[in-house]
Scaffold this motif. Structure first.
Motif, PDB file in Angstrom:
ATOM      1  N   ILE A 141       2.812  -2.105   3.054  1.00 14.49           N
ATOM      2  CA  ILE A 141       1.442  -2.022   3.571  1.00 14.49           C
ATOM      3  C   ILE A 141       1.132  -3.308   4.331  1.00 14.49           C
ATOM      4  CG2 ILE A 141      -0.995  -1.796   2.963  1.00 14.49           C
ATOM      5  CD1 ILE A 141      -0.131  -0.279   0.491  1.00 14.49           C
ATOM      6  N   PRO A 142       0.757  -3.204   5.601  1.00 15.36           N
ATOM      7  CA  PRO A 142       0.475  -4.406   6.389  1.00 15.36           C
ATOM      8  C   PRO A 142      -0.874  -5.038   6.022  1.00 15.36           C
ATOM      9  CG  PRO A 142      -0.045  -2.476   7.665  1.00 15.36           C
ATOM     10  CD  PRO A 142       0.566  -1.986   6.382  1.00 15.36           C
ATOM     11  N   SER A 143      -1.077  -6.264   6.442  1.00 11.61           N
ATOM     12  CA  SER A 143      -2.336  -6.966   6.162  1.00 11.61           C
ATOM     13  C   SER A 143      -3.528  -6.343   6.897  1.00 11.61           C
ATOM     14  CB  SER A 143      -2.210  -8.445   6.520  1.00 11.61           C
ATOM     15  OG  SER A 143      -1.899  -8.585   7.894  1.00 11.61           O
ATOM     16  N   SER A 144      -3.260  -5.462   7.866  1.00  8.53           N
ATOM     17  CA  SER A 144      -4.351  -4.770   8.561  1.00  8.53           C
ATOM     18  C   SER A 144      -5.092  -3.808   7.628  1.00  8.53           C
ATOM     19  CB  SER A 144      -3.820  -3.997   9.777  1.00  8.53           C
ATOM     20  OG  SER A 144      -2.837  -3.052   9.384  1.00  8.53           O
ATOM     21  N   ILE A 145      -4.471  -3.450   6.521  1.00  6.11           N
ATOM     22  CA  ILE A 145      -5.116  -2.619   5.505  1.00  6.11           C
ATOM     23  C   ILE A 145      -5.790  -3.572   4.528  1.00  6.11           C
ATOM     24  CG2 ILE A 145      -4.789  -0.916   3.665  1.00  6.11           C
ATOM     25  CD1 ILE A 145      -4.113   0.205   6.429  1.00  6.11           C
ATOM     26  N   THR A 146      -7.106  -3.626   4.554  1.00  7.53           N
ATOM     27  CA  THR A 146      -7.831  -4.560   3.695  1.00  7.53           C
ATOM     28  C   THR A 146      -8.323  -3.911   2.402  1.00  7.53           C
ATOM     29  OG1 THR A 146      -9.873  -4.113   4.904  1.00  7.53           O
ATOM     30  CG2 THR A 146      -8.562  -6.003   5.630  1.00  7.53           C
ATOM     31  N   VAL A 147      -8.361  -2.582   2.378  1.00  6.90           N
ATOM     32  CA  VAL A 147      -8.801  -1.860   1.190  1.00  6.90           C
ATOM     33  C   VAL A 147      -7.801  -0.753   0.888  1.00  6.90           C
ATOM     34  CG1 VAL A 147     -10.600  -0.373   0.222  1.00  6.90           C
ATOM     35  CG2 VAL A 147     -11.246  -2.295   1.669  1.00  6.90           C
ATOM     36  N   ILE A 148      -7.334  -0.725  -0.351  1.00  6.03           N
ATOM     37  CA  ILE A 148      -6.511   0.397  -0.802  1.00  6.03           C
ATOM     38  C   ILE A 148      -7.462   1.330  -1.536  1.00  6.03           C
ATOM     39  CG2 ILE A 148      -4.611   1.129  -2.280  1.00  6.03           C
ATOM     40  CD1 ILE A 148      -3.262  -1.534  -1.623  1.00  6.03           C
ATOM     41  N   PRO A 149      -7.641   2.537  -1.003  1.00  6.38           N
ATOM     42  CA  PRO A 149      -8.684   3.420  -1.518  1.00  6.38           C
ATOM     43  C   PRO A 149      -8.395   4.015  -2.903  1.00  6.38           C
ATOM     44  CG  PRO A 149      -7.405   4.551   0.127  1.00  6.38           C
ATOM     45  CD  PRO A 149      -6.905   3.145   0.089  1.00  6.38           C
ATOM     46  N   GLU A 150      -9.439   4.588  -3.428  1.00  2.00           N
ATOM     47  CA  GLU A 150      -9.408   5.236  -4.735  1.00  2.00           C
ATOM     48  C   GLU A 150      -8.263   6.243  -4.843  1.00  2.00           C
ATOM     49  OE1 GLU A 150     -12.432   8.161  -7.199  1.00  2.00           O
ATOM     50  OE2 GLU A 150     -13.180   7.040  -5.495  1.00  2.00           O
ATOM     51  N   ASN A 151      -7.524   6.129  -5.905  1.00  2.00           N
ATOM     52  CA  ASN A 151      -6.434   7.060  -6.231  1.00  2.00           C
ATOM     53  C   ASN A 151      -5.373   7.187  -5.140  1.00  2.00           C
ATOM     54  OD1 ASN A 151      -7.543   7.737  -8.774  1.00  2.00           O
ATOM     55  ND2 ASN A 151      -8.953   9.139  -7.770  1.00  2.00           N
ATOM     56  N   CYS A 152      -5.246   6.192  -4.312  1.00  2.00           N
ATOM     57  CA  CYS A 152      -4.278   6.257  -3.216  1.00  2.00           C
ATOM     58  C   CYS A 152      -2.864   6.482  -3.732  1.00  2.00           C
ATOM     59  CB  CYS A 152      -4.338   4.977  -2.396  1.00  2.00           C
ATOM     60  SG  CYS A 152      -3.383   5.053  -0.876  1.00  2.00           S
ATOM     61  N   PHE A 153      -2.518   5.833  -4.841  1.00  2.00           N
ATOM     62  CA  PHE A 153      -1.170   5.942  -5.393  1.00  2.00           C
ATOM     63  C   PHE A 153      -1.175   6.472  -6.828  1.00  2.00           C
ATOM     64  CE2 PHE A 153      -1.085   2.477  -2.268  1.00  2.00           C
ATOM     65  CZ  PHE A 153      -0.207   3.043  -1.359  1.00  2.00           C
ATOM     66  N   SER A 154      -2.230   7.166  -7.225  1.00  2.00           N
ATOM     67  CA  SER A 154      -2.255   7.682  -8.594  1.00  2.00           C
ATOM     68  C   SER A 154      -1.170   8.741  -8.771  1.00  2.00           C
ATOM     69  CB  SER A 154      -3.635   8.232  -8.955  1.00  2.00           C
ATOM     70  OG  SER A 154      -3.940   9.361  -8.197  1.00  2.00           O
ATOM     71  N   GLU A 155      -0.584   8.722  -9.933  1.00  2.00           N
ATOM     72  CA  GLU A 155       0.508   9.622 -10.308  1.00  2.00           C
ATOM     73  C   GLU A 155       1.782   9.412  -9.484  1.00  2.00           C
ATOM     74  OE1 GLU A 155      -0.535  13.662 -11.502  1.00  2.00           O
ATOM     75  OE2 GLU A 155      -2.641  13.097 -11.293  1.00  2.00           O
ATOM     76  N   CYS A 156       1.925   8.220  -8.912  1.00  2.00           N
ATOM     77  CA  CYS A 156       3.176   7.829  -8.249  1.00  2.00           C
ATOM     78  C   CYS A 156       3.993   7.099  -9.310  1.00  2.00           C
ATOM     79  CB  CYS A 156       2.900   6.933  -7.050  1.00  2.00           C
ATOM     80  SG  CYS A 156       2.043   7.756  -5.700  1.00  2.00           S
ATOM     81  N   GLU A 157       4.600   7.863 -10.181  1.00  2.26           N
ATOM     82  CA  GLU A 157       5.218   7.368 -11.392  1.00  2.26           C
ATOM     83  C   GLU A 157       6.403   6.421 -11.148  1.00  2.26           C
ATOM     84  OE1 GLU A 157       6.068  11.206 -12.834  1.00  2.26           O
ATOM     85  OE2 GLU A 157       3.980  11.597 -13.400  1.00  2.26           O
ATOM     86  N   LYS A 158       7.051   6.528 -10.003  1.00  2.00           N
ATOM     87  CA  LYS A 158       8.238   5.710  -9.742  1.00  2.00           C
ATOM     88  C   LYS A 158       7.974   4.538  -8.807  1.00  2.00           C
ATOM     89  CE  LYS A 158      11.547   9.379 -10.576  1.00  2.00           C
ATOM     90  NZ  LYS A 158      12.697  10.109 -10.040  1.00  2.00           N
ATOM     91  N   LEU A 159       6.726   4.322  -8.436  1.00  2.00           N
ATOM     92  CA  LEU A 159       6.397   3.250  -7.491  1.00  2.00           C
ATOM     93  C   LEU A 159       6.677   1.899  -8.140  1.00  2.00           C
ATOM     94  CD1 LEU A 159       5.318   2.560  -4.695  1.00  2.00           C
ATOM     95  CD2 LEU A 159       3.031   2.546  -5.656  1.00  2.00           C
ATOM     96  N   ILE A 160       7.668   1.195  -7.592  1.00  2.00           N
ATOM     97  CA  ILE A 160       8.066  -0.098  -8.161  1.00  2.00           C
ATOM     98  C   ILE A 160       8.013  -1.236  -7.136  1.00  2.00           C
ATOM     99  CG2 ILE A 160       9.497   0.820 -10.013  1.00  2.00           C
ATOM    100  CD1 ILE A 160      11.932   0.381  -8.189  1.00  2.00           C
ATOM    101  N   TYR A 161       7.859  -0.894  -5.875  1.00  2.00           N
ATOM    102  CA  TYR A 161       7.892  -1.920  -4.840  1.00  2.00           C
ATOM    103  C   TYR A 161       6.760  -1.692  -3.844  1.00  2.00           C
ATOM    104  CZ  TYR A 161       9.678  -4.859  -1.066  1.00  2.00           C
ATOM    105  OH  TYR A 161       9.814  -5.813  -0.099  1.00  2.00           O
ATOM    106  N   LEU A 162       5.825  -2.631  -3.850  1.00  2.27           N
ATOM    107  CA  LEU A 162       4.692  -2.586  -2.934  1.00  2.27           C
ATOM    108  C   LEU A 162       4.694  -3.895  -2.170  1.00  2.27           C
ATOM    109  CD1 LEU A 162       2.016  -1.017  -2.116  1.00  2.27           C
ATOM    110  CD2 LEU A 162       0.894  -2.536  -3.737  1.00  2.27           C
ATOM    111  N   LYS A 163       4.946  -3.835  -0.870  1.00  3.43           N
ATOM    112  CA  LYS A 163       5.017  -5.053  -0.060  1.00  3.43           C
ATOM    113  C   LYS A 163       3.775  -5.150   0.799  1.00  3.43           C
ATOM    114  CE  LYS A 163       7.783  -7.386   3.406  1.00  3.43           C
ATOM    115  NZ  LYS A 163       8.913  -7.284   4.305  1.00  3.43           N
ATOM    116  N   ARG A 164       3.151  -6.326   0.835  1.00  2.00           N
ATOM    117  CA  ARG A 164       1.977  -6.575   1.678  1.00  2.00           C
ATOM    118  C   ARG A 164       2.380  -7.488   2.805  1.00  2.00           C
ATOM    119  NH1 ARG A 164      -2.899  -4.138   1.434  1.00  2.00           N
ATOM    120  NH2 ARG A 164      -3.947  -6.004   2.034  1.00  2.00           N
TER     121      ARG A 164
END
Length: 105
Positions: free
Chosen positions: A82-105
């Protein structure tokens, strides 16, 4: 040949500037990687909701908005950039993403 004939062989989608995400979702929801062109500025609400095979997403700095639940229930999603141009990660954007282990900003 119907729309699902190649569903297990598509592994990467590179969106074209004139391609609608709705059309893309109908034909390629079995892909596991999404690469956005710089001509896309918004990821709509629930754009990739419940894409079971989606593993990796690379979002360019041209995108300034991600809608609610855009990647909700992407149960195989492991990596997202996710680039720095995204200043808000909205509600439930990644809910139930059970395998999400790497989030890069």
């Amino acid at each position: 040949v119907d729309n699902s004939a190649f569903k297990d062989t598509t592994t990467k989608i590179i969106l074209q500037s004139n391609e609608s995400l709705n059309i893309l979702k109908q034909k390629d929801s079995y892909s596991n990687e999404i690469v956005f062109p710089s001509s896309i500025f918004i990821i709509e609400e629930k754009a990739f909701y419940n894409w079971d095979r989606l593993v990796k997403v690379i979002i360019p700095s041209s995108i300034s908005y991600i809608g609610k639940e855009a990647f909700c229930k992407c149960k195989s999603l492991e990596q997202i950039s996710i680039p720095s141009s995204i200043t808000v990660i909205p509600e439930n954007c990644f809910s139930e993403c059970e395998k999400l282990i790497y989030l890069k900003r």
